[in-house]
Design an enzyme around this catalytic site. Structure first.
Site, PDB file in Angstrom:
ATOM      1  N   ASP A  48       0.838  -1.206   0.000  1.00  0.00           N
ATOM      2  CA  ASP A  48       0.000   0.000   0.000  1.00  0.00           C
ATOM      3  C   ASP A  48       0.877   1.262   0.000  1.00  0.00           C
ATOM      4  O   ASP A  48       0.381   2.383  -0.149  1.00  0.00           O
ATOM      5  CB  ASP A  48      -1.021  -0.003   1.157  1.00  0.00           C
ATOM      6  CG  ASP A  48      -0.372  -0.035   2.523  1.00  0.00           C
ATOM      7  OD1 ASP A  48       0.879  -0.105   2.621  1.00  0.00           O
ATOM      8  OD2 ASP A  48      -1.126   0.013   3.530  1.00  0.00           O
ATOM      9  N   ASP A  87      -1.415  -6.352  -0.557  1.00  0.00           N
ATOM     10  CA  ASP A  87      -1.511  -5.621   0.712  1.00  0.00           C
ATOM     11  C   ASP A  87      -2.918  -5.042   0.828  1.00  0.00           C
ATOM     12  O   ASP A  87      -3.326  -4.221  -0.005  1.00  0.00           O
ATOM     13  CB  ASP A  87      -0.467  -4.486   0.672  1.00  0.00           C
ATOM     14  CG  ASP A  87      -0.060  -4.025   2.043  1.00  0.00           C
ATOM     15  OD1 ASP A  87      -0.580  -4.566   3.031  1.00  0.00           O
ATOM     16  OD2 ASP A  87       0.797  -3.126   2.111  1.00  0.00           O
ATOM     17  N   LYS A 117      -1.909  -9.501   2.808  1.00  0.00           N
ATOM     18  CA  LYS A 117      -1.282  -9.027   4.048  1.00  0.00           C
ATOM     19  C   LYS A 117      -2.214  -8.032   4.732  1.00  0.00           C
ATOM     20  O   LYS A 117      -2.798  -7.166   4.053  1.00  0.00           O
ATOM     21  CB  LYS A 117       0.057  -8.349   3.725  1.00  0.00           C
ATOM     22  CG  LYS A 117       0.723  -7.742   4.944  1.00  0.00           C
ATOM     23  CD  LYS A 117       2.140  -7.309   4.643  1.00  0.00           C
ATOM     24  CE  LYS A 117       2.268  -5.915   4.057  1.00  0.00           C
ATOM     25  NZ  LYS A 117       1.723  -4.831   4.879  1.00  0.00           N
ATOM     26  N   GLU A 119      -2.532  -5.494   8.359  1.00  0.00           N
ATOM     27  CA  GLU A 119      -1.846  -4.907   9.519  1.00  0.00           C
ATOM     28  C   GLU A 119      -2.735  -5.146  10.739  1.00  0.00           C
ATOM     29  O   GLU A 119      -3.847  -4.601  10.797  1.00  0.00           O
ATOM     30  CB  GLU A 119      -1.624  -3.413   9.290  1.00  0.00           C
ATOM     31  CG  GLU A 119      -0.703  -3.144   8.119  1.00  0.00           C
ATOM     32  CD  GLU A 119      -0.408  -1.660   7.912  1.00  0.00           C
ATOM     33  OE1 GLU A 119      -0.722  -0.834   8.801  1.00  0.00           O
ATOM     34  OE2 GLU A 119       0.157  -1.329   6.850  1.00  0.00           O
ATOM     35  N   GLU A 186       7.394  -5.298  11.167  1.00  0.00           N
ATOM     36  CA  GLU A 186       7.971  -4.024  10.712  1.00  0.00           C
ATOM     37  C   GLU A 186       8.471  -3.230  11.909  1.00  0.00           C
ATOM     38  O   GLU A 186       7.743  -3.032  12.906  1.00  0.00           O
ATOM     39  CB  GLU A 186       6.926  -3.192   9.934  1.00  0.00           C
ATOM     40  CG  GLU A 186       7.515  -1.845   9.487  1.00  0.00           C
ATOM     41  CD  GLU A 186       6.715  -1.118   8.427  1.00  0.00           C
ATOM     42  OE1 GLU A 186       5.707  -1.673   7.929  1.00  0.00           O
ATOM     43  OE2 GLU A 186       7.104   0.020   8.100  1.00  0.00           O
TER      44      GLU A 186
HETATM   45  O1  KIV Z   1       3.283  -1.467   1.869  1.00  0.00           O
HETATM   46  C1  KIV Z   1       4.458  -1.741   2.110  1.00  0.00           C
HETATM   47  O2  KIV Z   1       5.345  -1.378   1.350  1.00  0.00           O
HETATM   48  C2  KIV Z   1       4.748  -2.512   3.330  1.00  0.00           C
HETATM   49  C3  KIV Z   1       6.140  -2.712   3.822  1.00  0.00           C
HETATM   50  C4  KIV Z   1       6.193  -3.815   4.806  1.00  0.00           C
HETATM   51  C5  KIV Z   1       7.261  -2.802   2.918  1.00  0.00           C
HETATM   52  O3  KIV Z   1       3.842  -2.947   3.942  1.00  0.00           O
END
Ligand code: KIV
Length: 288
Positions: A48, A87, A117, A119, A186
């Site tokens: 993202d 993401d 992915k 968060e 991260e």
């Molecule tokens: O969006 C992104 O670039 C990330 C990082 C972990 C590189 O989530």
């Protein structure tokens, strides 16, 4: 096409067991994806961070599902064998598990991703479990979570104090129990990353979290010397593209202004008889 075998989640799990590290970079377009496939990268992330490095936004928050799906499709065409991670953008999974499944499903079905992915912390365990139950492989991103920038108040290392580190370590376990297939850490201290990596069978990808993780990911612009933003101090820079590209753009601009671009002797010319015929026609038309 490089003819490489497809990298799957089983490949990444085997790499962890065999203590071979996993290389991952963000990628945002077809042309670069082809180069990364050729270079043998194991995994690419449709980050993202596209919002920041490609669209010029100050945070990752404004990028949409539709924008990232377009990018993911292009990257998949350019890099057919990598393990491709989509993401999930801000608010595409935080509102409810149903949204999360539908949006994640788009990365899988429309763009050919291998995983998504998110968060997360322990409050998202039900969402991760629901996505996993819906056959969506989830990479749980812990530690610094840039989509929470307005609640954490700044981009800084997470888990420096023992009690904060303990929470991240517990969250990693909770995500594994919820069905996550991989973890991304991260900006956590090396020691925290080492403890998590050593205590799980899941592949753990680090992003500025020290060298102990099973793999590493970073924003591609940070290793290429584009000179945008502030790459973290521990990031190695492999090319100085800023200077190379600015010099090339300047030389092009100078050449156009001087009449030296395009190359005159490489242009397409008409056959002499066609040119003659054209001139004759133009002359006749003028007389009428
Ligand atoms: O969006 C992104 O670039 C990330 C990082 C972990 C590189 O989530």
């Amino acid at each position: 096409m490089t003819g490489r075998a497809k990298t799957t989640i089983s490949t990444l799990q085997a790499r962890k067991r065999e203590r071979q590290r996993i290389s991952m970079l963000t990628c945002y377009d077809y042309t670069t994806a082809r180069l990364m496939e050729e270079a043998g990268l194991d995994s690419l992330l449709i980050g993202d961070t596209y919002a920041e490095v490609c669209l010029g936004h100050p945070t990752t928050l404004p990028v949409t599902m539709d924008e990232l799906i377009t990018v993911a499709k292009a990257v998949r065409v350019g890099a057919p064998s990598v393990f491709l991670v989509g993401d999930m953008p801000y608010l595409s999974y935080q509102v409810c598990p149903t949204d999360a499944i539908r949006n994640a499903g788009r990365f899988m079905a429309e763009a050919g991703c291998d995983c998504v992915k998110v968060e997360v912390d322990r409050r998202h365990a039900d969402t991760v479990a629901a996505m996993s139950a819906a056959t969506i492989p989830v990479m749980a991103h812990l530690g610094l979570r840039p989509q929470s920038i307005h609640s954490i108040g700044g981009y800084r290392v997470q888990g420096k104090l023992a009690r904060d580190a303990q929470v991240i370590i517990e969250d990693a376990r909770i995500m594994e129990d919820a069905g996550a297939v991989a973890l991304l850490l991260e900006a956590v201290p090396t020691e925290v990353a080492g403890l998590i990596t050593g205590s799980t069978e899941l592949p753990v990808i680090g992003c500025v979290s020290g060298p102990i993780c099973d793999g590493q990911v970073v924003v591609m612009h940070d290793i290429l010397g584009y000179d945008i933003g502030h790459p973290p101090k521990s990031v190695k820079v492999y090319a100085q593209l800023h200077g190379i590209l600015v010099d090339a753009f300047r030389a092009y601009s100078d050449d156009v202004r001087a009449g030296d671009f395009p190359l005159a002797d490489k242009g397409v010319s008409m056959e002499p008889e066609e040119l003659k015929a054209l001139r004759a026609t133009l002359a006749e038309t003028k007389c009428e």
